[in-house]
Design an enzyme around this catalytic site. Structure first.
Site, short mmCIF file in Angstrom:
data_model
loop_
_atom_site.label_atom_id
_atom_site.label_comp_id
_atom_site.label_asym_id
_atom_site.label_seq_id
_atom_site.Cartn_x
_atom_site.Cartn_y
_atom_site.Cartn_z
N GLU A 260 0.83 -1.22 0.00
CA GLU A 260 0.00 0.00 0.00
C GLU A 260 0.86 1.27 0.00
O GLU A 260 0.53 2.27 0.61
CB GLU A 260 -1.00 -0.02 1.16
N GLU A 371 -5.76 -7.99 -0.02
CA GLU A 371 -6.71 -7.78 1.07
C GLU A 371 -7.99 -7.23 0.46
O GLU A 371 -7.95 -6.31 -0.37
CB GLU A 371 -6.20 -6.76 2.10
#
Length: 433
Positions: A260, A371
């Site tokens: 991320e 995710e």
């Protein structure tokens, strides 16, 4: 002088009746009370704690527990034991760790530094997934999926990680199949989690090991972990330790370093912590090269941004290059209306633009969903789960989806409702044919 026969008999009887625990001073000899110590004593949910106990019944079995997680132990001949236990997610700031053997027990507190090892809570704006039609990147139509025939793998992340057998068994029952990918999170202060890797392997799964270059709980300003310090070699001994351990273990592991990175909620973002343009790619390449130099050819390097959103860093400037990346991934959540800034998005609206960008940056590489989950608020989570599996399974280059089974910012769990759990189970069964 000889005592009378009757008195001698009485004294002899008293000596037999007196307990052996009476000392010469006439006071009972008390055994040391049972006690346990924890190492460490604080951290996020998912931390593996070494528990040492003393004063327990000798050579007797017992149970060490924290919330729903439990492991057995057997005390030694001196009443000593040591055992490892994973701290589960909890709504409370302190999780009691308890060891019990028969009627003897002892407890010690473990302090949670924050609710989950996945991330510090992201900044509320900009939203990780923008609403469709607002001019953001996520409204762009996806490119055509790449051809492929592999079955979409089902993975999961739970608070306890690969060692949390009860959590993983629950997920398998909810999903109708055992996860073949299991998430794990480690910061730059933790040893290579070989026990976790082996536990996943024993379940027929591979670990998607998230390696986070920071100290958990320290916030986004951590100059010691600035990207240029990594590139300069400050952590090379630690990197070699990981590489050597993974190489010695020798089985497949997927390693996602600094995930991320296009967001602004981790200290390895180029927008934070004194970092600048080009620092992320330089740090990634350095970490890759040091670990690879140890012979860790069993590592699959997974480059894993968040789904693009308005204000996120462009992925083109963060991609380390084909020779440094084995697989690519996306993290993305449908927040629904669970936050003040969020709206309901479909799976294609959430992932479409990111998938198109990954295919452009890394043509031919497999894509994972690292995710994902959806909130219950704002739409039908059951319908969303059905749509998600169908959407991803239709794209041959997307090889896995990993469900974030946490009750965190909102209830991301598979079974946040019975309808949601039933829908995911049915969708996974359908994609199996």
């Amino acid at each position: 002088m000889r005592l009378p026969k009757l008195l001698a008999t009485v004294l002899a009887a008293l000596c037999v009746a007196l307990p052996a625990s009476i000392t010469a001073a006439g006071t009972p000899a008390q055994a040391a009370p049972a006690a346990i110590t924890l190492d460490p004593v604080s951290g996020p949910a998912g931390t593996t704690v070494t528990v040492t106990g003393t004063g327990f019944p000798k050579k007797s079995p017992g149970t060490l527990s924290a919330g729903a997680n439990a492991v057995p132990f057997t005390a030694s001949a001196s009443g000593y034991f040591t055992a490892a236990l994973v701290i589960p997610e909890s709504a409370h700031p302190v999780v009691p760790v308890t060891a019990a053997s028969g009627r003897v027990s002892a407890s010690a507190p473990f302090t949670l530094t924050y609710s989950s090892p996945s991330a510090a809570d992201p900044a509320p704006e900009p939203a990780p997934a923008a609403a469709p039609g607002d001019g953001s990147a996520t409204s762009t139509a996806p490119s055509a999926p790449q051809p492929g025939t592999s079955l979409l793998r089902f993975g999961v992340g739970t608070p306890g990680g690969p060692l949390a057998s009860a959590e993983l068994d629950e997920v398998a029952a909810l999903a109708g199949e055992a996860p073949s990918v299991i998430l794990s999170y480690k910061d730059f202060n933790q040893a290579p989690p070989l026990a976790e890797l082996e536990a996943a392997r024993s379940r027929g799964a591979v670990v998607l090991l998230t390696w986070e270059p920071w100290a958990w709980g320290g916030g986004t300003s951590q100059p010691a972990y600035a990207l240029d310090r990594i590139t300069a070699g400050d952590f090379d001994p630690y990197l070699r330790q990981w590489g050597q351990a993974l190489a010695t273990w020798g089985h497949p592991v997927m390693l996602r370093f600094g995930h991320e990175m296009n967001g602004n909620w981790y200290p390895w973002s180029e927008q934070l912590n004194g970092n600048g343009p080009g620092d992320y790619v330089a740090a990634w390449r350095h970490v890759h090269d040091v670990v690879a130099s140890t012979g860790a050819a069993n590592v699959t390097w997974v480059w894993n941004p968040n789904v693009p959103y308005w204000g996120s860093a462009p992925l083109t400037a963060l991609y380390p290059g084909a020779t440094y990346v084995d697989a690519v991934a996306l993290d993305g959540y449908n927040w629904g209306t669970s936050a003040s800034w969020s709206t309901w998005v479909s799976p294609s609206q959430l992932f479409g633009q990111g998938l198109a960008e990954l295919r452009g940056l890394a043509p031919g590489k497999q894509i994972l969903i690292g995710e994902t989950s959806a909130a219950e608020q704002g739409g039908s989570k059951a319908e969303w789960a059905t749509s998600l599996v169908g959407y991803l399974a239709a794209q041959g280059d997307v090889t896995a989806l990993t469900w974030f089974h946490f009750n965190k910012e909102t209830d991301w769990r598979i079974n946040s409702s019975t309808a949601a759990a039933d829908a995911l189970r049915s969708a996974l069964a359908t994609r199996r044919g």
